[in-house]
Write a protein that holds these residues in place. Sequence first.
Motif, PDB file in Angstrom:
ATOM      1  N   GLY B 166      52.272  59.602  17.267  1.00 24.37           N
ATOM      2  CA  GLY B 166      52.404  60.381  18.488  1.00 24.37           C
ATOM      3  C   GLY B 166      51.244  61.332  18.665  1.00 24.37           C
ATOM      4  O   GLY B 166      50.223  61.231  17.969  1.00 24.37           O
ATOM      5  N   GLU B 167      51.407  62.239  19.625  1.00 22.70           N
ATOM      6  CA  GLU B 167      50.400  63.267  19.885  1.00 22.70           C
ATOM      7  C   GLU B 167      51.045  64.641  19.772  1.00 22.70           C
ATOM      8  O   GLU B 167      52.198  64.823  20.192  1.00 22.70           O
ATOM      9  N   SER B 168      50.314  65.572  19.241  1.00 22.31           N
ATOM     10  CA  SER B 168      50.860  66.919  19.075  1.00 22.31           C
ATOM     11  C   SER B 168      51.105  67.576  20.433  1.00 22.31           C
ATOM     12  O   SER B 168      50.456  67.238  21.423  1.00 22.31           O
ATOM     13  N   GLY B 169      52.049  68.508  20.455  1.00 22.19           N
ATOM     14  CA  GLY B 169      52.399  69.193  21.692  1.00 22.19           C
ATOM     15  C   GLY B 169      52.515  70.683  21.483  1.00 22.19           C
ATOM     16  O   GLY B 169      51.906  71.249  20.576  1.00 22.19           O
ATOM     17  N   ASP B 170      53.303  71.317  22.346  1.00 22.81           N
ATOM     18  CA  ASP B 170      53.460  72.769  22.324  1.00 22.81           C
ATOM     19  C   ASP B 170      54.956  73.070  22.304  1.00 22.81           C
ATOM     20  O   ASP B 170      55.717  72.514  23.101  1.00 22.81           O
ATOM     21  N   SER B 171      55.368  73.955  21.429  1.00 22.05           N
ATOM     22  CA  SER B 171      56.794  74.218  21.274  1.00 22.05           C
ATOM     23  C   SER B 171      57.367  75.047  22.415  1.00 22.05           C
ATOM     24  O   SER B 171      58.576  75.157  22.556  1.00 22.05           O
ATOM     25  N   VAL B 172      56.485  75.656  23.214  1.00 17.51           N
ATOM     26  CA  VAL B 172      56.965  76.543  24.275  1.00 17.51           C
ATOM     27  C   VAL B 172      56.653  75.990  25.660  1.00 17.51           C
ATOM     28  O   VAL B 172      57.539  75.868  26.506  1.00 17.51           O
ATOM     29  N   ASP B 173      55.397  75.684  25.896  1.00 15.47           N
ATOM     30  CA  ASP B 173      54.978  75.218  27.217  1.00 15.47           C
ATOM     31  C   ASP B 173      54.429  73.801  27.091  1.00 15.47           C
ATOM     32  O   ASP B 173      53.269  73.599  26.720  1.00 15.47           O
ATOM     33  N   VAL B 174      55.284  72.828  27.407  1.00 13.92           N
ATOM     34  CA  VAL B 174      54.887  71.436  27.185  1.00 13.92           C
ATOM     35  C   VAL B 174      53.937  70.944  28.260  1.00 13.92           C
ATOM     36  O   VAL B 174      53.318  69.895  28.102  1.00 13.92           O
ATOM     37  N   VAL B 175      53.824  71.675  29.361  1.00  9.07           N
ATOM     38  CA  VAL B 175      52.958  71.228  30.441  1.00  9.07           C
ATOM     39  C   VAL B 175      51.537  71.767  30.241  1.00  9.07           C
ATOM     40  O   VAL B 175      50.571  71.011  30.150  1.00  9.07           O
ATOM     41  N   ARG B 176      51.442  73.086  30.126  1.00  5.81           N
ATOM     42  CA  ARG B 176      50.102  73.678  29.984  1.00  5.81           C
ATOM     43  C   ARG B 176      49.600  73.630  28.553  1.00  5.81           C
ATOM     44  O   ARG B 176      48.390  73.711  28.301  1.00  5.81           O
ATOM     45  N   CYS B 177      50.527  73.545  27.626  1.00  3.12           N
ATOM     46  CA  CYS B 177      50.142  73.407  26.213  1.00  3.12           C
ATOM     47  C   CYS B 177      49.223  74.538  25.755  1.00  3.12           C
ATOM     48  O   CYS B 177      48.244  74.305  25.044  1.00  3.12           O
ATOM     49  N   ASP B 178      49.513  75.744  26.179  1.00  2.00           N
ATOM     50  CA  ASP B 178      48.606  76.828  25.820  1.00  2.00           C
ATOM     51  C   ASP B 178      49.319  78.034  25.214  1.00  2.00           C
ATOM     52  O   ASP B 178      48.750  79.112  25.142  1.00  2.00           O
ATOM     53  N   ILE B 179      50.562  77.863  24.814  1.00  2.00           N
ATOM     54  CA  ILE B 179      51.279  78.990  24.220  1.00  2.00           C
ATOM     55  C   ILE B 179      51.345  78.848  22.701  1.00  2.00           C
ATOM     56  O   ILE B 179      50.949  79.749  21.962  1.00  2.00           O
ATOM     57  N   SER B 180      51.874  77.745  22.251  1.00  2.00           N
ATOM     58  CA  SER B 180      52.059  77.560  20.811  1.00  2.00           C
ATOM     59  C   SER B 180      51.823  76.094  20.445  1.00  2.00           C
ATOM     60  O   SER B 180      52.729  75.394  19.992  1.00  2.00           O
ATOM     61  N   PRO B 181      50.570  75.641  20.616  1.00  2.00           N
ATOM     62  CA  PRO B 181      50.297  74.224  20.366  1.00  2.00           C
ATOM     63  C   PRO B 181      50.275  73.912  18.872  1.00  2.00           C
ATOM     64  O   PRO B 181      49.386  74.364  18.156  1.00  2.00           O
TER      65      PRO B 181
END
Lengths: 379, 256
Positions: B166-181
Motif C-alpha cells: 500500500g501507500e502511507s497516509g495521514d492519521s488525521v487528514d486523509v485528503v490533504r495529508c499534511d497533519i500527521s503523515p
Amino acid sequence: MATTRPSPLTLIVISLLLALIGFTAAGQLARADQPVPPGPEAAFHVPSLGPESYVQRPLTEAGCCPSFNWSADSNRVRFLDSVDEQTGWWSVDAEDAELRFDSDLVGYESPSGRYLTITEGTAGDVRVLDLLTGESNLLPSVGGRILSSPDESQIVFSIRDPGFGAPWTRSATIYLADADGANRRSLVRAVGSVVAWFPDGQRLLLSARRSSTIERGLWELNTDDGSLRLLLALTYFRAVELSPDGRYISYVRTPEPNTDLAGLWILDTLTLTAKKMKLSGSYAWHPSSRGLIVIPARAPDEDDHQLWWVDVDGSPPVPLTDPTLTPLAISNFEWELSPDGRKIAYRAARHLAVWVLDFGLALDFLIPELPTPNTSSIR
Amino acid sequence: MLRALQLNPIVRYVSRQIARLANGPRHRLATGLAAFLLLLLVPTVSASEHMASPPFSSPFAGDPGYDNWFLSQTYGNTSSAYRDRNRIYGAGQGIHFGLDLYTRCGTPVLSIGDGTVFAVDGPYGSYPHNVVIKHADGYFSLYGHLRVRSNNLLIGQEIKAGDVIGESGDSVDVVRCDISPHLHLEIRTDLMRAAVNPIPLIGGVRWDDASLGLSSSQPAFEVDLDAPRRWQSLYDQPDIRFGWPLLNDYPRPWPR
C-alpha cells in the motif's frame, strides 16, 4: 560395565551452578564485543581544532539513567534515580563522577531555578513552589508544562481542548499569567505549542499547525496585546529551537521529499531570511548563539557518531570529534550540551550509562566573539 | 512471554549437557525440573541477540532521512502514550503498541517479511486503511493509516518480504495529508491478541539513529519514579496484551 548416573538432586545443583557460570560468561562475552571506552585520563587530538583536545569519561554505571540534564553551573549532570530508597534527582560531578542526592522534588524549574512547578492530581493542577521563600501557589487546571519568562515575572501555559484526537492535533488556548498564577488571561487559540520566550520577555515563539484561525508555521506572539506576526509559513517542519539571544530560529524541514530542501535550516528573525545548513542532525544551540553543535545520524557503515560545529554564517561545518579515534555511539540521540557550551553529556548506546565529552576551552577557539582563551590552560 | 524466551548459546550448551546426563525416567523428571529452573533464571533475549538475526526488514525502501522517513514515536512506555493512557492507548495497557514512522503520504509501504494476507481493513483501527500479514512463528505485522492499500490484496494471498502492500497516509487528514503523515506499524502475536516491540525484530535499520534526533525533548519515555530505570530504552519495552490492565498507571510519574 555398570554406568553411574548422577542423582536428581545432583542434577539440579549442577544445573544451577552451570547456569550461574553461563550468566557470568555471557556477561563477559557481551562486554567483550563492546569498544573499550577510554579511561578518565585519555585525551584525543581534534584535528580541526589544532592541538586542542577533549576528554571522554563515564559518569554513571550501565543502565543509569534516564532524564539527565546539566546543572546551571555546568559542573554536574543530574538524573532521576532511586538508590537506597531515595528517589528523585541525583547528580554526578562531571570531573570525578562523585555521586550525591540532590532533591526529591521532581518538577520543572524556572530559568534561575528559583521556581519549581509540580503537577498535582490528574486534573492538570500545577503547584508553583518558590524555593527562595518557601511559598507555593496552586494553579488549577493549567494542564502541562509552564514556561517562565526570562525575568520570571510571568508564566505561559497551554490548555488543550478536550477530544479524542491525538494531543498534537487538538486546538489549545495559550494563557499568560503572573508568576503566582494571578491575573490569568488568554492570548490566542491555536493548534500548536509555545517553543520559547524571546529574551526580551515580551514575545513568544509559537510553532503552529493548521487551524481555523492560524496558518501553519512559525509565529511571534506579542504578550502585551496578543498580536501575531508570521515569521515563516511552512507545512512540514520539526525540532524548532530559538537561539539563546533570540535572533535565530532553527528548524528541520521533514518529511520533505525534495532533498535540496530537507534538513536543518536557520531563520534570521531580523531579516526573515532562511538558510539551509550544510549539515543536518540532532542539534543544540551554543550559548553564544553563533552556531550549533550537530550530531548527524550515522551512515550504515559507521559505528560511531561524530560531533560537528555548524556556524550560523553558513560556513563549512567543522568536525569536533574523530570517529576513528573516539567511540561515541549515542542511544537514541539522548545528549545534552552544558549551559557553558563546553561539555556534552550523552547516554551510551551499548550500555546505557551517561558519559561526558569535555571540550574544555577548545570550542571557544571556533567562536570569534568570545575572548581568546589562555592557551596555557588548554588541556 | 514464554515465546520470547530464547536461550543464549552458553545456556543452550548447559541444557544439552544436562539432557545428556539424564536418560532414565527418574532422571527425566530431574531434567525437567532443572530445565524449569533454568528457564526461570534465563532472562528474555537481549537486544544484541535480537539484532544478530532479526526476522523482519524495513517497511520502507532506503534508510531513515529527512527526505525519506524517520521514527517519530517508538513502541513502548512513551510519554506521549502515557498522557493518553486512559483513552487512545487504554486498550493496549497504556503502551504505544506500535511504531509511528513519519513519511510523506504516498510512500510505498513494504511487507516486512514473507507471509500471507491475514486481513484487509480489519477491525484494528488505524484509519483509513489497514493491512495485516501473517508470518511464521506466530507473528503478524499490521500496517495502519494507509492512504491506499494495494488493490490486489486477497485474504490468504502469499506475500514476500519487500512486496508493496500500500501507500502511507495521514492519521488525521486523509485528503490533504499534511497533519500527521505516517505509517503505524505493529507486530502482534497470540492471534492478534498481543503486541511486541518491533524494534529488535526488524533488521537493516539502525534504530538508535532512526529518529534523526527530531524528538523535541527528553525523556522519550515516561519515568516511574518507583522504578526509574525500567523501560527507558528503545529495546527494553514490555509486551502487551490487548484489553488487559494498564501497565503504566504510575502513582509517581515523570513527566506528568
